[in-house]
Design a protein around this motif. Structure first.
Motif, mmCIF file in Angstrom:
data_model
loop_
_atom_site.group_PDB
_atom_site.id
_atom_site.type_symbol
_atom_site.label_atom_id
_atom_site.label_comp_id
_atom_site.label_asym_id
_atom_site.label_seq_id
_atom_site.Cartn_x
_atom_site.Cartn_y
_atom_site.Cartn_z
ATOM 1 N N GLY A 99 -90.943 -47.194 105.332
ATOM 2 C CA GLY A 99 -91.330 -46.909 103.941
ATOM 3 C C GLY A 99 -90.908 -45.502 103.568
ATOM 4 N N SER A 100 -91.848 -44.689 103.133
ATOM 5 C CA SER A 100 -91.501 -43.324 102.745
ATOM 6 C C SER A 100 -91.090 -42.525 103.973
ATOM 7 C CB SER A 100 -92.675 -42.654 102.029
ATOM 8 O OG SER A 100 -93.771 -42.536 102.905
ATOM 9 N N PHE A 101 -90.109 -41.646 103.790
ATOM 10 C CA PHE A 101 -89.550 -40.893 104.900
ATOM 11 C C PHE A 101 -90.525 -39.850 105.434
ATOM 12 C CE2 PHE A 101 -86.416 -38.325 107.150
ATOM 13 C CZ PHE A 101 -85.671 -39.327 107.742
ATOM 14 N N LEU A 102 -91.250 -39.183 104.537
ATOM 15 C CA LEU A 102 -92.262 -38.187 104.905
ATOM 16 C C LEU A 102 -93.538 -38.463 104.124
ATOM 17 C CD1 LEU A 102 -90.389 -34.744 104.777
ATOM 18 C CD2 LEU A 102 -91.122 -35.960 106.814
ATOM 19 N N ALA A 103 -94.662 -38.080 104.698
ATOM 20 C CA ALA A 103 -95.912 -38.151 103.947
ATOM 21 C C ALA A 103 -95.789 -37.239 102.736
ATOM 22 C CB ALA A 103 -97.081 -37.721 104.829
ATOM 23 N N SER A 104 -96.450 -37.583 101.654
ATOM 24 C CA SER A 104 -96.281 -36.847 100.400
ATOM 25 C C SER A 104 -96.634 -35.367 100.513
ATOM 26 C CB SER A 104 -97.094 -37.498 99.294
ATOM 27 O OG SER A 104 -98.469 -37.500 99.637
ATOM 28 N N ASN A 105 -97.543 -35.023 101.402
ATOM 29 C CA ASN A 105 -97.944 -33.618 101.497
ATOM 30 C C ASN A 105 -97.197 -32.836 102.584
ATOM 31 O OD1 ASN A 105 -99.112 -34.729 103.767
ATOM 32 N ND2 ASN A 105 -101.051 -33.668 103.522
ATOM 33 N N THR A 106 -96.356 -33.501 103.349
ATOM 34 C CA THR A 106 -95.673 -32.825 104.457
ATOM 35 C C THR A 106 -94.798 -31.691 103.973
ATOM 36 O OG1 THR A 106 -95.697 -34.846 105.782
ATOM 37 C CG2 THR A 106 -94.126 -33.134 106.428
ATOM 38 N N LEU A 107 -93.927 -31.974 103.030
ATOM 39 C CA LEU A 107 -93.007 -30.946 102.538
ATOM 40 C C LEU A 107 -93.773 -29.778 101.921
ATOM 41 C CD1 LEU A 107 -90.042 -30.328 102.500
ATOM 42 C CD2 LEU A 107 -89.853 -31.565 100.350
ATOM 43 N N GLN A 108 -94.844 -30.074 101.206
ATOM 44 C CA GLN A 108 -95.651 -29.000 100.614
ATOM 45 C C GLN A 108 -96.329 -28.160 101.692
ATOM 46 O OE1 GLN A 108 -95.632 -27.978 97.449
ATOM 47 N NE2 GLN A 108 -94.061 -29.542 97.190
ATOM 48 N N SER A 109 -96.730 -28.777 102.789
ATOM 49 C CA SER A 109 -97.366 -28.001 103.864
ATOM 50 C C SER A 109 -96.340 -27.141 104.607
ATOM 51 C CB SER A 109 -98.109 -28.914 104.832
ATOM 52 O OG SER A 109 -97.220 -29.648 105.631
ATOM 53 N N TRP A 110 -95.085 -27.562 104.624
ATOM 54 C CA TRP A 110 -94.033 -26.772 105.260
ATOM 55 C C TRP A 110 -93.510 -25.672 104.340
ATOM 56 C CZ3 TRP A 110 -90.491 -31.276 107.327
ATOM 57 C CH2 TRP A 110 -91.159 -31.962 108.359
ATOM 58 N N LYS A 111 -93.728 -25.814 103.049
ATOM 59 C CA LYS A 111 -93.134 -24.908 102.061
ATOM 60 C C LYS A 111 -93.415 -23.420 102.332
ATOM 61 C CE LYS A 111 -92.773 -24.216 97.065
ATOM 62 N NZ LYS A 111 -93.185 -24.724 95.742
ATOM 63 N N PRO A 112 -94.651 -22.994 102.633
ATOM 64 C CA PRO A 112 -94.876 -21.561 102.872
ATOM 65 C C PRO A 112 -93.994 -21.001 103.993
ATOM 66 C CG PRO A 112 -96.971 -22.677 102.581
ATOM 67 C CD PRO A 112 -95.916 -23.750 102.674
ATOM 68 N N SER A 113 -93.872 -21.732 105.089
ATOM 69 C CA SER A 113 -93.010 -21.276 106.189
ATOM 70 C C SER A 113 -91.544 -21.295 105.768
ATOM 71 C CB SER A 113 -93.195 -22.159 107.423
ATOM 72 O OG SER A 113 -94.480 -22.015 107.941
ATOM 73 N N PHE A 114 -91.127 -22.367 105.114
ATOM 74 C CA PHE A 114 -89.738 -22.468 104.669
ATOM 75 C C PHE A 114 -89.381 -21.353 103.695
ATOM 76 C CE2 PHE A 114 -88.740 -27.270 105.424
ATOM 77 C CZ PHE A 114 -88.980 -27.104 106.779
ATOM 78 N N MET A 115 -90.302 -21.000 102.815
ATOM 79 C CA MET A 115 -90.043 -19.926 101.848
ATOM 80 C C MET A 115 -89.865 -18.571 102.555
ATOM 81 S SD MET A 115 -89.795 -21.306 98.886
ATOM 82 C CE MET A 115 -89.956 -19.936 97.765
ATOM 83 N N ARG A 116 -90.454 -18.422 103.725
ATOM 84 C CA ARG A 116 -90.274 -17.203 104.536
ATOM 85 C C ARG A 116 -89.083 -17.358 105.483
ATOM 86 N NH1 ARG A 116 -95.770 -18.141 105.080
ATOM 87 N NH2 ARG A 116 -95.483 -18.744 107.261
ATOM 88 N N HIS A 117 -88.322 -18.445 105.305
ATOM 89 C CA HIS A 117 -87.160 -18.763 106.128
ATOM 90 C C HIS A 117 -87.548 -18.921 107.591
ATOM 91 C CE1 HIS A 117 -84.437 -16.688 102.913
ATOM 92 N NE2 HIS A 117 -85.264 -17.575 102.408
ATOM 93 N N GLN A 118 -88.673 -19.584 107.812
ATOM 94 C CA GLN A 118 -89.180 -19.847 109.155
ATOM 95 C C GLN A 118 -89.342 -21.348 109.352
ATOM 96 O OE1 GLN A 118 -92.890 -17.718 109.054
ATOM 97 N NE2 GLN A 118 -91.946 -15.787 109.667
ATOM 98 N N GLY A 119 -89.238 -21.745 110.599
ATOM 99 C CA GLY A 119 -89.422 -23.143 110.941
ATOM 100 C C GLY A 119 -90.880 -23.471 111.204
#
Length: 142
Positions: free
Chosen positions: A42-62
């Motif tokens: 079905g959906s590739f990621l849970a709807s909140n996954t990308l949003q939970s990763w966003k703070p780290s991604f915005m700091r260019h961190q994994g």
């Protein structure tokens, strides 16, 4: 490249997802032999996954999770469990300070997820350079 790195890490899956306005806009996935694609669930990621990763991604961190059993209290857990994900590493692909996508590896062998994140960050930088060169090449042709 995903095939080589996925096999090197003994991972179940490796994928690159494009992001547009923090929504998935494209997916390229490699799966190891006998491993089902995330897309069949079905959906590739849970709807909140990308949003939970966003703070780290915005700091260019994994981001990485050694054991999803340690994050049972959220929607990501259910989705990851349904996809047979036990651990993962995800890193942003950044171009001109904007997150344009991410690389992720599911269930890599071993406990060196931080080292895997460093490897993926280098690959993400290389991908970003290729995208930048491709864009410059297109503008030169116009």
């Amino acid at each position: 490249v995903m095939n080589t790195i996925g096999l090197l890490l003994h991972a179940d899956r490796m994928y690159y997802c494009s992001i547009d306005e923090w929504e998935l806009s494209g997916i390229r996935e490699w799966c190891n032999i006998g491993v089902k694609s995330r897309s069949i669930y079905g959906s590739f990621l849970a709807s909140n996954t990308l949003q939970s990763w966003k703070p780290s991604f915005m700091r260019h961190q994994g981001v990485w999770v050694y054991d999803i059993e340690n994050v049972r209290d959220n929607e990501q857990y259910v989705h990851m469990k349904c996809n047979n994900v036990r651990s993962y590493v995800a890193v942003p692909v950044v171009r001109e300070n904007d997150v344009i996508g991410f690389l992720c590896v599911d269930n890599p062998l071993g406990d060196r997820l931080k080292s895997i994140a460093d490897l993926l960050m280098n690959l993400a930088y290389f991908i970003s350079l290729l995208f930048s060169l491709h864009g410059q090449e297109d503008s030169l042709r116009s």
